[in-house]
Write an enzyme that holds these catalytic residues in place. Structure first.
Site, PDB file in Angstrom:
ATOM      1  N   LYS A 204       0.859  -1.189   0.000  1.00  0.00           N
ATOM      2  CA  LYS A 204       0.000   0.000   0.000  1.00  0.00           C
ATOM      3  C   LYS A 204       0.892   1.234   0.000  1.00  0.00           C
ATOM      4  CE  LYS A 204      -3.580   2.481   2.509  1.00  0.00           C
ATOM      5  NZ  LYS A 204      -4.585   2.451   3.575  1.00  0.00           N
ATOM      6  N   ARG A 214     -10.636   9.956   1.888  1.00  0.00           N
ATOM      7  CA  ARG A 214     -10.488  10.631   3.188  1.00  0.00           C
ATOM      8  C   ARG A 214     -11.614  11.645   3.396  1.00  0.00           C
ATOM      9  NH1 ARG A 214      -3.820  11.119   3.363  1.00  0.00           N
ATOM     10  NH2 ARG A 214      -3.486   8.871   3.144  1.00  0.00           N
ATOM     11  N   LYS A 230       1.150   9.978   5.574  1.00  0.00           N
ATOM     12  CA  LYS A 230       1.272   8.634   6.126  1.00  0.00           C
ATOM     13  C   LYS A 230       2.578   7.997   5.661  1.00  0.00           C
ATOM     14  CE  LYS A 230      -3.710   8.048   6.766  1.00  0.00           C
ATOM     15  NZ  LYS A 230      -4.896   7.159   6.683  1.00  0.00           N
ATOM     16  N   GLU A 246       7.447  -6.415   1.219  1.00  0.00           N
ATOM     17  CA  GLU A 246       6.257  -6.334   2.090  1.00  0.00           C
ATOM     18  C   GLU A 246       5.293  -7.493   1.810  1.00  0.00           C
ATOM     19  OE1 GLU A 246       5.204  -4.675   4.571  1.00  0.00           O
ATOM     20  OE2 GLU A 246       6.169  -2.723   4.670  1.00  0.00           O
ATOM     21  N   LYS A 261      -2.117  -1.541  -3.813  1.00  0.00           N
ATOM     22  CA  LYS A 261      -3.004  -0.371  -3.747  1.00  0.00           C
ATOM     23  C   LYS A 261      -2.175   0.906  -3.790  1.00  0.00           C
ATOM     24  CE  LYS A 261      -6.137   1.859  -0.549  1.00  0.00           C
ATOM     25  NZ  LYS A 261      -6.640   1.887   0.799  1.00  0.00           N
ATOM     26  N   SER A 287     -10.144   5.592  -4.617  1.00  0.00           N
ATOM     27  CA  SER A 287     -11.069   6.714  -4.801  1.00  0.00           C
ATOM     28  C   SER A 287     -10.578   7.720  -5.840  1.00  0.00           C
ATOM     29  CB  SER A 287     -11.301   7.402  -3.461  1.00  0.00           C
ATOM     30  OG  SER A 287     -10.078   7.823  -2.893  1.00  0.00           O
ATOM     31  N   TYR A 326     -14.952   1.076  -6.936  1.00  0.00           N
ATOM     32  CA  TYR A 326     -16.225   1.782  -6.750  1.00  0.00           C
ATOM     33  C   TYR A 326     -17.120   1.622  -7.975  1.00  0.00           C
ATOM     34  CZ  TYR A 326     -13.537   3.493  -2.867  1.00  0.00           C
ATOM     35  OH  TYR A 326     -12.763   3.526  -1.737  1.00  0.00           O
TER      36      TYR A 326
END
Ligand code: PBG
Length: 337
Positions: A204, A214, A230, A246, A261, A287, A326
């Site tokens: 990610k 968000r 982040k 990872e 992602k 998004s 979505y």
């Protein structure tokens, strides 16, 4: 008179593109409703669906409307939903206390959907960002300058057990703390939930394209002051090898499905991951990817249906076995026509 000219070609690839039926025969990647997982936002109360400004066509739903939407998705052949709660800001605090509430909104939503549409697979996010006042995925260090890894993981493991108890099929840690997949696996097993799976947000990236999400869950602002970064836990978008490592770590710690992602801008990573793991690979068309296509379509600059299809086809072609998007409902409806 037109010049006539003929190449002496043995191979003419255009032969197989000549008619629609030939193109159908040689198509290598085919989308189907079962490829999609629909992310859905749930809110408290009985208000009518509330459209998210930066995500046209995506709504925050009451539990009652969420159940209806889940039934519709299941009828269209979409096998799974990923639930995200949007909390009243007044209920958030520094520690994300409500994440461990036995009666949390998302847990009530899970129970309602499981009861009404038992065939549907339910995923829930394991991360603190919907619950913390600062919007980070975990709790902060005493100096408040970073997210504290191990203390966060302890909370996430408890959160995952509550979700398993509510009946989710797959818990989906999206926090990027070190060691969280292993800790969650251990906690689930210790509580007897050996059958609850883990879809790990393994690769990610710290993406600017999470903005609309968000807005949707109200986590965009760090303590109401500076914009949220982040970068101390999500991956640097520049790093490919680190993404692979990872994924391998999460697999070793017990992930059942690994995820990349965002998706569309990270097709190289999806392909790399597909080649190093034998686990199913998920990709999350986030998004901002959705918002870009919607915005351009609204301006009349792109064709919505064709871009939607092509964006998802590319993600599957790159190697994704399943796609959180979505567009899930619209795509499934279109594919069934
Ligand atoms: C946070 C989380 C994020 C998304 C899913 N879970 C955003 C973030 O990391 O800030 C993003 C999904 C999207 O943009 O569609 N745990």
């Amino acid at each position: 008179m037109a010049d006539s000219f003929q190449l002496n070609l043995v191979q003419r690839p255009r032969r197989l593109r000549r008619t629609a039926s030939l193109r159908d025969m040689v198509r290598e990647t085919i989308l189907r409703p079962a490829d999609f997982i629909a992310p859905l936002f749930v809110v408290e109360g009985r208000e009518a669906p509330d459209e998210i400004k930066s995500m046209p066509g995506v709504f925050r739903l009451s539990i009652t409307d969420l159940v209806k939407e889940c039934r519709a998705l299941q009828k269209l052949g979409v096998p799974a939903v990923a639930l995200f709660p949007k909390l009243d800001p007044k209920l958030k605090d520094e520690e994300g206390t409500l994440a461990l509430d036995e009666d949390a909104l998302v847990l009530r939503a899970v129970r309602a959907v499981k009861k009404a549409v038992p065939e549907l697979t339910i995923l829930t996010d394991v991360a603190l960002d919907p619950y913390t006042s600062h919007g980070h995925d975990g709790v902060l260090t005493p100096a408040q300058d970073d997210v504290e890894n191990d203390r966060t993981v302890g909370i996430l493991a408890k959160m995952a057990v509550l979700q398993a108890k509510a009946g989710v099929d797959l818990v989906a840690p999206s926090d990027m703390m070190d060691g969280r997949v292993g800790a969650i696996r251990q906690a689930l097993d210790a509580a007897g939930y050996t059958g609850t799976g883990i879809m790990a947000y393994s690769a990610k990236f710290a993406s600017a394209y999470y903005g609309p999400f968000r807005d949707a869950v109200g986590s965009s602002q760090a303590a109401g002051t500076r914009l949220l970064s982040k970068a101390t836990y999500q991956l640097d978008p520049a790093n490919r090898r680190e993404a692979i490592s990872e994924v391998l770590l999460d697999e070793a710690e017990g992930a059942d499905i690994v995820m990349v992602k965002p998706a569309g801008m990270y097709l190289d990573i999806i392909r790399d991951v597909r080649e190093v793991t034998r686990k199913p690979v998920a990709a999350y068309q986030i998004s901002g990817e959705y918002a870009q296509i919607q915005a351009a379509a609204r301006l009349g600059w792109l064709d919505l249906a064709r871009c939607r299809h092509e964006s998802l086809l590319a993600i599957k072609r790159a190697g994704a076995d399943m796609i959180l998007t979505y567009f899930a409902k619209d795509m499934a409806a279109e594919l069934r026509k």
